[in-house]
Write a protein that holds these residues in place. Sequence first.
Motif, PDB file in Angstrom:
ATOM      1  N   GLY A  44      -2.136   4.612 -26.985  1.00  0.00           N
ATOM      2  CA  GLY A  44      -1.799   4.423 -25.564  1.00  0.00           C
ATOM      3  C   GLY A  44      -0.376   4.154 -25.464  1.00  0.00           C
ATOM      4  N   VAL A  45       0.210   3.187 -26.124  1.00  0.00           N
ATOM      5  CA  VAL A  45       1.696   2.803 -25.956  1.00  0.00           C
ATOM      6  C   VAL A  45       2.592   4.231 -26.366  1.00  0.00           C
ATOM      7  CG1 VAL A  45       3.435   1.556 -26.753  1.00  0.00           C
ATOM      8  CG2 VAL A  45       1.119   0.554 -26.274  1.00  0.00           C
ATOM      9  N   SER A  46       2.145   4.728 -27.514  1.00  0.00           N
ATOM     10  CA  SER A  46       2.771   5.704 -27.909  1.00  0.00           C
ATOM     11  C   SER A  46       2.864   7.164 -27.190  1.00  0.00           C
ATOM     12  CB  SER A  46       2.408   6.266 -29.303  1.00  0.00           C
ATOM     13  OG  SER A  46       2.784   7.269 -29.960  1.00  0.00           O
ATOM     14  N   SER A  47       1.437   7.344 -26.528  1.00  0.00           N
ATOM     15  CA  SER A  47       1.505   8.335 -25.533  1.00  0.00           C
ATOM     16  C   SER A  47       2.378   8.009 -24.460  1.00  0.00           C
ATOM     17  CB  SER A  47       0.047   8.638 -25.130  1.00  0.00           C
ATOM     18  OG  SER A  47      -0.041   9.452 -24.229  1.00  0.00           O
ATOM     19  N   GLN A  48       2.289   6.806 -23.762  1.00  0.00           N
ATOM     20  CA  GLN A  48       3.274   6.626 -22.712  1.00  0.00           C
ATOM     21  C   GLN A  48       4.749   6.690 -23.040  1.00  0.00           C
ATOM     22  OE1 GLN A  48       3.860   2.385 -21.646  1.00  0.00           O
ATOM     23  NE2 GLN A  48       3.782   2.778 -19.532  1.00  0.00           N
ATOM     24  N   GLN A  49       5.081   6.295 -24.370  1.00  0.00           N
ATOM     25  CA  GLN A  49       6.355   6.567 -24.626  1.00  0.00           C
ATOM     26  C   GLN A  49       6.841   7.819 -24.671  1.00  0.00           C
ATOM     27  OE1 GLN A  49       6.516   3.986 -28.257  1.00  0.00           O
ATOM     28  NE2 GLN A  49       7.041   2.304 -27.182  1.00  0.00           N
ATOM     29  N   ASP A  50       5.945   8.666 -25.218  1.00  0.00           N
ATOM     30  CA  ASP A  50       6.263  10.206 -25.385  1.00  0.00           C
ATOM     31  C   ASP A  50       6.327  10.804 -23.908  1.00  0.00           C
ATOM     32  OD1 ASP A  50       6.160  10.108 -27.882  1.00  0.00           O
ATOM     33  OD2 ASP A  50       3.900  10.684 -28.276  1.00  0.00           O
ATOM     34  N   ARG A  51       5.571  10.331 -22.960  1.00  0.00           N
ATOM     35  CA  ARG A  51       5.539  10.808 -21.323  1.00  0.00           C
ATOM     36  C   ARG A  51       6.912  10.628 -20.882  1.00  0.00           C
ATOM     37  NH1 ARG A  51       0.218   9.113 -21.468  1.00  0.00           N
ATOM     38  NH2 ARG A  51       0.730   7.409 -20.001  1.00  0.00           N
ATOM     39  N   ILE A  52       7.234   9.116 -21.235  1.00  0.00           N
ATOM     40  CA  ILE A  52       8.410   8.725 -20.635  1.00  0.00           C
ATOM     41  C   ILE A  52       9.575   9.407 -21.305  1.00  0.00           C
ATOM     42  CG2 ILE A  52      10.291   6.699 -20.620  1.00  0.00           C
ATOM     43  CD1 ILE A  52       7.890   4.849 -20.384  1.00  0.00           C
ATOM     44  N   LYS A  53       9.506   9.776 -22.479  1.00  0.00           N
ATOM     45  CA  LYS A  53      10.713  10.603 -23.294  1.00  0.00           C
ATOM     46  C   LYS A  53      10.710  11.975 -22.487  1.00  0.00           C
ATOM     47  CE  LYS A  53      12.437  12.181 -27.583  1.00  0.00           C
ATOM     48  NZ  LYS A  53      12.567  13.572 -27.376  1.00  0.00           N
ATOM     49  N   GLU A  54       9.664  12.597 -22.410  1.00  0.00           N
ATOM     50  CA  GLU A  54       9.666  13.933 -21.868  1.00  0.00           C
ATOM     51  C   GLU A  54      10.429  14.022 -20.505  1.00  0.00           C
ATOM     52  OE1 GLU A  54       5.732  15.392 -21.367  1.00  0.00           O
ATOM     53  OE2 GLU A  54       5.388  15.235 -23.691  1.00  0.00           O
ATOM     54  N   VAL A  55      10.064  12.841 -19.623  1.00  0.00           N
ATOM     55  CA  VAL A  55      10.737  12.793 -18.302  1.00  0.00           C
ATOM     56  C   VAL A  55      12.292  12.689 -18.548  1.00  0.00           C
ATOM     57  CG1 VAL A  55      10.908  11.598 -16.181  1.00  0.00           C
ATOM     58  CG2 VAL A  55       8.570  11.996 -17.210  1.00  0.00           C
ATOM     59  N   ILE A  56      12.433  12.067 -19.338  1.00  0.00           N
ATOM     60  CA  ILE A  56      14.242  11.656 -19.352  1.00  0.00           C
ATOM     61  C   ILE A  56      14.770  12.850 -20.211  1.00  0.00           C
ATOM     62  CG2 ILE A  56      15.738  10.285 -20.630  1.00  0.00           C
ATOM     63  CD1 ILE A  56      13.955   7.836 -20.531  1.00  0.00           C
TER      64      ILE A  56
END
Length: 324
Positions: A44-56
């Motif tokens: 879940g943490v990894s998925s959230q970090q991936d989504r944040i990276k996509e936005v940035i």
Amino acid sequence: MPLNNTNSSRKEVLRLFEAGQISISKVFKSIKEEEVEQIGAQEGVSSQQDRIKEVIDELNKLVGLDNIKELVKELKAFVKIQQVRKQRGLKSDPLVLHMIFKGNPGTGKTTVARIFGKLFKELGVLETGELQEVERADLVGEYIGHTAKKTREVIDKALGGILFIDEAYSLARGGKKDFGKETIDTLVKEMEDNKDNLIIILAGYPQEMDHFLSTNPGLKSRFPIQIEFEDYTLDQLVEIASLMLKNREYELTSQAETKFYSLLAKIRQEKGTDSGNARTVRNIIERLLRKQATRLADLKSIKKEELITITKADLHQLTIDEIY
């Protein structure tokens, strides 16, 4: 004795086993479930970090906006640290993220606001992160008492996301008796009441926004983040044009690119700096594609390369009056 597998530690499981209160099969089952929960949490943490990276990454792909890209790094870090401090029982500063966007049309204000919504959703600051874009007519009523109700209804729809008010300075243009002042008063109150689930962004021309804020010192203090959206350089505008065309599977010839630059320079000279930004580039491209289509439509055989290419001849057919 009932066993709560989700919350029990391995030591507690072993203690219960040694006391003869659970069987060895329950021990293995409990440990297995705990491992699954840990893996799920990590994913879940990894998925959230991936989504944040996509936005940035989406923001970083935009041309220019260097000051905003740097600000995003700071905001991301600030939100994270305040959340960690709160988890550790330390005092944390309130996440007051209301903003002022100052810039001419076509400098990326709405695009950045939409990206901010996605970012703050993934960071856990906003529930939905959706952007609701409004202007004076959506907020100001026609008679006493109507404006506050109308403004609250707009805010209710925006809860969980970002309320983006374009040309916000128009709310103060009518003087003391204008209903726009009632909108401002309502906004100030609702900002405080919904500070944990709403971000308001006021946007508009730089000079007009500065004057607007000077008329209400209390309002200025409630918007701690002020961002300047600079006009794009001509080189940046040509780069934006190339990206827009690439996304639609077109490209400019080198001669067409030079002509595109000259056309933008002429527009800025005749119409002013505020007329030569990304919105103008989009208008030019829409017309260019039609000019290219007209040129190719009567050909008996059309090569793939011709379908892709925008030539200097296509640009020669454009006039400034046609763009506006």
